[in-house]
Design a protein around this motif. Sequence first.
Motif, PDB file in Angstrom:
ATOM      1  N   ALA A 194      -4.514   4.350 -17.312  1.00  0.00           N
ATOM      2  CA  ALA A 194      -4.490   5.102 -16.057  1.00  0.00           C
ATOM      3  C   ALA A 194      -3.908   4.285 -14.901  1.00  0.00           C
ATOM      4  N   ALA A 195      -4.278   3.013 -14.805  1.00  0.00           N
ATOM      5  CA  ALA A 195      -3.741   2.170 -13.721  1.00  0.00           C
ATOM      6  C   ALA A 195      -2.240   1.974 -13.910  1.00  0.00           C
ATOM      7  N   ASP A 196      -1.817   1.716 -15.137  1.00  0.00           N
ATOM      8  CA  ASP A 196      -0.390   1.541 -15.424  1.00  0.00           C
ATOM      9  C   ASP A 196       0.385   2.802 -15.050  1.00  0.00           C
ATOM     10  N   ASP A 197      -0.148   3.955 -15.471  1.00  0.00           N
ATOM     11  CA  ASP A 197       0.533   5.220 -15.184  1.00  0.00           C
ATOM     12  C   ASP A 197       0.642   5.447 -13.679  1.00  0.00           C
TER      13      ASP A 197
ATOM     14  N   MET B  73      16.205   1.640   4.887  1.00  0.00           N
ATOM     15  CA  MET B  73      15.326   1.741   3.740  1.00  0.00           C
ATOM     16  C   MET B  73      13.942   1.185   4.072  1.00  0.00           C
ATOM     17  N   GLU B  74      12.978   1.636   3.303  1.00  0.00           N
ATOM     18  CA  GLU B  74      11.615   1.158   3.486  1.00  0.00           C
ATOM     19  C   GLU B  74      11.445  -0.239   2.913  1.00  0.00           C
ATOM     20  N   GLN B  75      10.494  -0.958   3.491  1.00  0.00           N
ATOM     21  CA  GLN B  75      10.149  -2.278   2.950  1.00  0.00           C
ATOM     22  C   GLN B  75       9.544  -2.101   1.560  1.00  0.00           C
ATOM     23  N   PRO B  76       9.716  -3.090   0.708  1.00  0.00           N
ATOM     24  CA  PRO B  76       9.101  -2.987  -0.610  1.00  0.00           C
ATOM     25  C   PRO B  76       7.579  -3.040  -0.510  1.00  0.00           C
ATOM     26  N   ILE B  77       6.933  -2.413  -1.473  1.00  0.00           N
ATOM     27  CA  ILE B  77       5.482  -2.450  -1.603  1.00  0.00           C
ATOM     28  C   ILE B  77       5.164  -3.297  -2.829  1.00  0.00           C
ATOM     29  N   ILE B  78       4.099  -4.066  -2.737  1.00  0.00           N
ATOM     30  CA  ILE B  78       3.649  -4.853  -3.890  1.00  0.00           C
ATOM     31  C   ILE B  78       2.525  -4.077  -4.567  1.00  0.00           C
ATOM     32  N   TYR B  79       2.734  -3.732  -5.826  1.00  0.00           N
ATOM     33  CA  TYR B  79       1.712  -3.058  -6.633  1.00  0.00           C
ATOM     34  C   TYR B  79       1.120  -4.081  -7.587  1.00  0.00           C
ATOM     35  N   VAL B  80      -0.204  -4.150  -7.627  1.00  0.00           N
ATOM     36  CA  VAL B  80      -0.883  -5.127  -8.481  1.00  0.00           C
ATOM     37  C   VAL B  80      -1.739  -4.399  -9.500  1.00  0.00           C
ATOM     38  N   ASP B  81      -1.474  -4.680 -10.771  1.00  0.00           N
ATOM     39  CA  ASP B  81      -2.333  -4.220 -11.860  1.00  0.00           C
ATOM     40  C   ASP B  81      -3.575  -5.108 -11.749  1.00  0.00           C
ATOM     41  N   ALA B  82      -4.565  -4.630 -10.990  1.00  0.00           N
ATOM     42  CA  ALA B  82      -5.597  -5.520 -10.464  1.00  0.00           C
ATOM     43  C   ALA B  82      -6.753  -5.837 -11.403  1.00  0.00           C
ATOM     44  N   ASP B  83      -6.978  -5.043 -12.433  1.00  0.00           N
ATOM     45  CA  ASP B  83      -8.061  -5.365 -13.365  1.00  0.00           C
ATOM     46  C   ASP B  83      -7.741  -6.697 -14.022  1.00  0.00           C
ATOM     47  N   ALA B  84      -8.608  -7.663 -13.865  1.00  0.00           N
ATOM     48  CA  ALA B  84      -8.470  -9.000 -14.455  1.00  0.00           C
ATOM     49  C   ALA B  84      -7.251  -9.776 -13.951  1.00  0.00           C
ATOM     50  N   CYS B  85      -6.731  -9.439 -12.788  1.00  0.00           N
ATOM     51  CA  CYS B  85      -5.597 -10.192 -12.220  1.00  0.00           C
ATOM     52  C   CYS B  85      -6.129 -11.451 -11.531  1.00  0.00           C
ATOM     53  N   PRO B  86      -5.676 -12.634 -11.960  1.00  0.00           N
ATOM     54  CA  PRO B  86      -6.210 -13.876 -11.389  1.00  0.00           C
ATOM     55  C   PRO B  86      -5.539 -14.328 -10.088  1.00  0.00           C
TER      56      PRO B  86
ATOM     57  N   VAL C 296       0.302  -4.199   0.258  1.00  0.00           N
ATOM     58  CA  VAL C 296      -0.133  -4.459  -1.119  1.00  0.00           C
ATOM     59  C   VAL C 296      -1.018  -3.310  -1.557  1.00  0.00           C
ATOM     60  N   THR C 297      -0.783  -2.810  -2.759  1.00  0.00           N
ATOM     61  CA  THR C 297      -1.648  -1.790  -3.345  1.00  0.00           C
ATOM     62  C   THR C 297      -2.234  -2.350  -4.632  1.00  0.00           C
ATOM     63  N   PHE C 298      -3.551  -2.571  -4.618  1.00  0.00           N
ATOM     64  CA  PHE C 298      -4.265  -3.010  -5.812  1.00  0.00           C
ATOM     65  C   PHE C 298      -4.706  -1.760  -6.559  1.00  0.00           C
ATOM     66  N   VAL C 299      -4.353  -1.667  -7.825  1.00  0.00           N
ATOM     67  CA  VAL C 299      -4.710  -0.502  -8.634  1.00  0.00           C
ATOM     68  C   VAL C 299      -5.640  -0.976  -9.742  1.00  0.00           C
TER      69      VAL C 299
END
Length: 154
Positions: free
Chosen positions: A58-61, A1-14, A30-33
């Motif tokens: 849009a970022a959430d979707d 299996m593939e390694q997990p990817i970290i997705y970040v809802d990046a707008d205003a993420c501290p 890491v994918t910043f969206v």
Amino acid sequence: MEQPIIYVDADACPVKAEVEKVAERLGLVVTFVSNGGLRPSRDPMIRHVVVPKTAADAADDWIVENAKANDIVITADIPLAARAVALGAYVLGPTGKPFTPETIGMAVAMRDLKQHLRETGESKGYNAGFTPADRSRFLGALDQMARKAIKATE
């Protein structure tokens, strides 16, 4: 299996720097969206996706369309957290609070109650400030969650 990817809802993420730190240590992508405004990284393990500002979610979707079971989603957005939990993803808020199948229902209910109280004027809707303790708790929780996600994909 593939390694997990970290997705970040990046707008205003501290906690972007903390996400990068844990991901680098564990060798995760890491994918910043966001809707824009983030400085691109030269690190090939850090990706930036800019979604159109036309849709409020849009970022959430984009995150929900791309994340899969055992990936990690970082968000303070309760509806996005609920959607990601439904995918089988690991979900963590920026204060280090995990959202799980067992806890997401209560989180959604509390969000809806607080929104109702704000709309009726019974609550001013102030959120607690983000503290160094929150940042520390997030770092530990993300490290633990990422290790669990990696183990689940082996």
